[in-house]
Design an enzyme around this catalytic site. Structure first.
Site, PDB file in Angstrom:
ATOM      1  N   LYS A  34       0.803  -1.230   0.000  1.00 14.07           N
ATOM      2  CA  LYS A  34       0.000   0.000   0.000  1.00 14.07           C
ATOM      3  C   LYS A  34       0.832   1.275   0.000  1.00 14.07           C
ATOM      4  CE  LYS A  34      -4.063  -1.980  -0.120  1.00 14.07           C
ATOM      5  NZ  LYS A  34      -5.053  -1.764  -1.177  1.00 14.07           N
TER       6      LYS A  34
ATOM      7  N   SER B 119      -2.930 -12.473   3.846  1.00  9.68           N
ATOM      8  CA  SER B 119      -3.346 -12.416   2.439  1.00  9.68           C
ATOM      9  C   SER B 119      -2.244 -12.977   1.538  1.00  9.68           C
ATOM     10  CB  SER B 119      -3.731 -10.995   2.027  1.00  9.68           C
ATOM     11  OG  SER B 119      -2.620 -10.141   2.057  1.00  9.68           O
TER      12      SER B 119
HETATM   13  C1  LIG Z   1      -3.085  -7.122   3.619  1.00 10.44           C
HETATM   14  C2  LIG Z   1      -3.728  -6.882   2.305  1.00 10.44           C
HETATM   15  N1  LIG Z   1      -3.601  -7.790   1.346  1.00 10.44           N
HETATM   16  C3  LIG Z   1      -4.186  -7.632   0.153  1.00 10.44           C
HETATM   17  C4  LIG Z   1      -4.941  -6.533  -0.151  1.00 10.44           C
HETATM   18  C5  LIG Z   1      -5.548  -6.410  -1.503  1.00 10.44           C
HETATM   19  O1  LIG Z   1      -4.951  -5.447  -2.327  1.00 10.44           O
HETATM   20  P1  LIG Z   1      -5.823  -4.537  -3.285  1.00 10.44           P
HETATM   21  O2  LIG Z   1      -6.540  -3.540  -2.418  1.00 10.44           O
HETATM   22  O3  LIG Z   1      -4.847  -3.868  -4.200  1.00 10.44           O
HETATM   23  O4  LIG Z   1      -6.791  -5.400  -4.013  1.00 10.44           O
HETATM   24  C6  LIG Z   1      -5.116  -5.588   0.836  1.00 10.44           C
HETATM   25  C7  LIG Z   1      -5.975  -4.443   0.596  1.00 10.44           C
HETATM   26  O5  LIG Z   1      -6.429  -3.735   1.430  1.00 10.44           O
HETATM   27  C8  LIG Z   1      -4.484  -5.750   2.092  1.00 10.44           C
HETATM   28  O6  LIG Z   1      -4.603  -4.840   3.074  1.00 10.44           O
END
Ligand SMILES: Cc1ncc(COP(=O)(O)O)c(C=O)c1O
Length: 331
Positions: A47, A288
């Protein structure tokens, strides 16, 4: 002078790819699973890319001026990235946070000088949440219309509708993967939250080679709130369902046409994959990332994918989950 950076903004992106040889050996896989280690960003998550891009985009368009306050409604990785980048660039930062968010998140954002406001402490949000029985999207809309739009010197960056979010992945994450694999990437695997990562990265890679397969990951049925269990026992932070979800609830930053296949992963499988990556390859990744890794494993086990290069995006570090069950060992 030399190789001294002048701002953390110069340290965002250019994260490494790592072939997970130990994980592959452990499972006897015959495809390469290559993780894109986004925790190498200065604030330990993917992010940072969108935090910098959204702020610089607002600066360029003239919307964000010196002394203005940057505002967001997530305490997740985006809130942390924005708090740090805003601090480095000299902007005050304010974030509206869900009450159940862990103490560490408040502390990190406050350490960067950010102001944290609980959703229930903001009257407009509290009222809308009560009237709509907890509709978060409606509450944020009400906050924007009734509070933020009326305030001078405030820029609400809103990662779920900001085109700078997918755009920065098309400009940076995609090209980095293409260059670092010498164009030898067959499959991209990414979890979906705002959808920015998969949409931008997938768009770039498919432009380079339309045969590259893009696989989107969402939480499995047991890891989602349900009528019987409004709060699931375990969840994959930041990852949201999109299959079967009505269009009006899908973030504008997610291009649903970008993926060729989707895979649902249960939180416990994601946790186990993250633990296996720690034990076999020495990397501490978040939940994630574990979900993306588990999906990559399923793909690697298919005979048609033998010898292929599967790149999985690992969004953040496992250190951000020490207060969850991700790395707690069985008693
Ligand atoms: C820890 C984590 N993994 C994956 C994602 C997914 O990424 P994206 O928002 O680009 O789809 C987020 C999104 O908030 C996240 O905070």
């Amino acid at each position: 002078m030399g190789n001294i950076h002048q701002s953390i903004t110069e340290l965002v992106g250019r994260t490494p790819l790592l072939n997970l040889g130990g994980f592959q050996k452990h499972h006897g896989l015959e495809a390469n699973i290559i993780g894109k280690l986004e925790y190498f960003n200065p604030n330990q998550s993917v992010k940072d890319r969108i935090a910098l891009a959204m702020i610089e985009d607002a600066e360029k368009s003239g919307k964000l001026k010196p002394g203005d306050t940057v505002v967001e409604t997530t305490s997740g990785n985006t809130g942390i990235g924005l708090a740090a980048i805003a601090a480095a660039k000299g902007y005050p930062f304010r974030v509206y946070i869900q009450d159940q968010v862990s103490k560490e998140r408040f502390q990190v954002i406050q350490a960067f000088g950010g102001k944290t406001i609980k959703l229930t402490e903001e009257p407009t949000i509290a009222k809308t949440l009560e009237e709509t029985k907890g509709d978060f999207i409606a509450a944020i809309k009400a906050l924007k219309e009734n509070v933020l739009d009326k305030e001078e010197g405030v820029t609400f960056v809103d990662q779920c509708s900001n085109p700078a979010n997918p755009d920065v992945h098309k400009r940076t994450t995609g090209p980095e993967i293409w260059e670092d694999t010498d164009g030898k990437v067959d499959i991209l695997v990414a979890c979906v939250g705002t959808g920015g990562t998969i949409s931008g990265t997938g768009a770039y890679l498919k432009e380079k080679n339309p045969n590259i397969k893009v696989v989107a990951v969402q939480p499995g049925p047991n890891s989602l709130p349900s009528a019987e269990k409004p709060v699931p026992d375990e969840e994959i932070t930041g990852v949201h369902p999109f299959e079967g979800v009505p269009e009006n609830l899908i973030p504008a930053t997610f291009d649903r046409k970008i993926y060729d296949e989707w895979i649902a992963v249960e939180a416990l499988d994601a946790y186990e994959a993250a633990r296996e990556a720690a034990r076999n390859d020495g990397i501490l990744i978040g939940a994630s990332s574990g979900a993306a890794l588990y999906a990559a494993k399923l793909l690697a086990q298919r005979p048609e994918n033998k010898g292929k290069n599967i790149v999985a995006i690992f969004p953040d570090t496992g250190l951000r989950y020490l207060s969850t069950n991700l790395f707690t060992t069985e008693e």
